[in-house]
Structures are given as C-alpha cells and as structure tokens.
Design a protein around this motif. Sequence first.
Motif, PDB file in Angstrom:
ATOM      1  N   ASP A  14       0.860  -1.180   0.000  1.00 37.83           N
ATOM      2  CA  ASP A  14       0.000   0.000   0.000  1.00 37.83           C
ATOM      3  C   ASP A  14       0.904   1.240   0.000  1.00 37.83           C
ATOM      4  O   ASP A  14       1.658   1.483   0.936  1.00 37.83           O
ATOM      5  CB  ASP A  14      -0.889  -0.007   1.235  1.00 37.83           C
ATOM      6  N   ILE A  15       0.838   2.029  -1.074  1.00 37.62           N
ATOM      7  CA  ILE A  15       1.699   3.207  -1.173  1.00 37.62           C
ATOM      8  C   ILE A  15       0.983   4.487  -0.741  1.00 37.62           C
ATOM      9  O   ILE A  15       1.543   5.569  -0.835  1.00 37.62           O
ATOM     10  CB  ILE A  15       2.246   3.362  -2.608  1.00 37.62           C
ATOM     11  N   THR A  16      -0.216   4.370  -0.262  1.00 40.10           N
ATOM     12  CA  THR A  16      -0.963   5.548   0.166  1.00 40.10           C
ATOM     13  C   THR A  16      -0.217   6.340   1.255  1.00 40.10           C
ATOM     14  O   THR A  16      -0.111   7.567   1.147  1.00 40.10           O
ATOM     15  CB  THR A  16      -2.368   5.147   0.657  1.00 40.10           C
ATOM     16  N   PRO A  17       0.316   5.694   2.292  1.00 39.29           N
ATOM     17  CA  PRO A  17       1.055   6.476   3.291  1.00 39.29           C
ATOM     18  C   PRO A  17       2.286   7.172   2.697  1.00 39.29           C
ATOM     19  O   PRO A  17       2.623   8.289   3.085  1.00 39.29           O
ATOM     20  CB  PRO A  17       1.482   5.441   4.334  1.00 39.29           C
ATOM     21  N   LEU A  18       2.941   6.512   1.742  1.00 40.11           N
ATOM     22  CA  LEU A  18       4.096   7.121   1.100  1.00 40.11           C
ATOM     23  C   LEU A  18       3.693   8.380   0.334  1.00 40.11           C
ATOM     24  O   LEU A  18       4.359   9.414   0.417  1.00 40.11           O
ATOM     25  CB  LEU A  18       4.751   6.117   0.146  1.00 40.11           C
ATOM     26  N   VAL A  19       2.603   8.325  -0.386  1.00 40.16           N
ATOM     27  CA  VAL A  19       2.118   9.479  -1.129  1.00 40.16           C
ATOM     28  C   VAL A  19       1.726  10.591  -0.162  1.00 40.16           C
ATOM     29  O   VAL A  19       2.011  11.763  -0.405  1.00 40.16           O
ATOM     30  CB  VAL A  19       0.932   9.079  -2.042  1.00 40.16           C
TER      31      VAL A  19
END
Length: 138
Positions: A14-19
């Motif tokens: 899940d890359i949402t936190p990175l974004v």
Amino acid sequence: MILRPKKRIDYLVDITPLVDVVFLMLIFFMVSTTFNVSSSLKLDLPSSKATVQQKEIKQITVSIDAKGGFYIEDKLVADADLRKRILSLSKGDPNMRVVLRADAETHHKRVVFVLDTLRGLHMSKIGIATVAPAEGEN
C-alpha cells in the motif's frame, strides 16, 4: 499421494502512506521557502559596505537606468507621470517605504528629481539600493 497446488499468496504494498508523506513534505517546503523577488531591469548599482536586514514590507521600488529613464516596479514611467504613479501606488500614505535603485552611471540630477518628487509627496522613508563590494574591492 495427492499434490495440491500451493496457494499463491499475493502481497500488496500500500503506497498511500508514502504518497501522503511526499505531499506533506511538498507542502512544508512550499510554505517554508522564501522567494527572492528580483527585478528584471539590469542596473549596475553602486557598492556599499553597510548591510541591512531585509524584511517583508510593502514598498515601492523606483529605478533609474543609466540613460536616466524612470521605472516604477519595472514599468517605464515618463517624468510627468512619476508623481501620479507613486501617489497611486502609495494610496496617499506618506509612511510608505520607497526604495530608489539608481544605476551607478545615472546623472545625479535624475536622482535628485526623484527625491524632490518624494519630498513633495511628504514621503520620508526612502532607501537607496546598493550592492556589497566584491572581495578585495574598497
């Protein structure tokens, strides 16, 4: 013996936190960055050893090029319109700061003309822009 195919396990990243973190960093740098406003008019300013702290203050910049042309906020202004243009930008406030940027080759009478115009408008907060001397220059 019965061999069952192993279940394939799909791992999802899940890359949402990175974004989210990247956008927060972008916003932080945009807010914390100061933009240096520089004039597009190229002048050879006289040098001075004195240093002044610059603050974000509403001011009017009057420039005089080497040929004696007047510019207010980088727009050419005729001699006759100088007073009206300064008055309209200052909105009649005699406490408005004015920065005078005169090319080092400008004739003295052009600088005096601007200073007299400002005095006629009862403006007394006038600064003259200079540049720091180069290393080894006195």
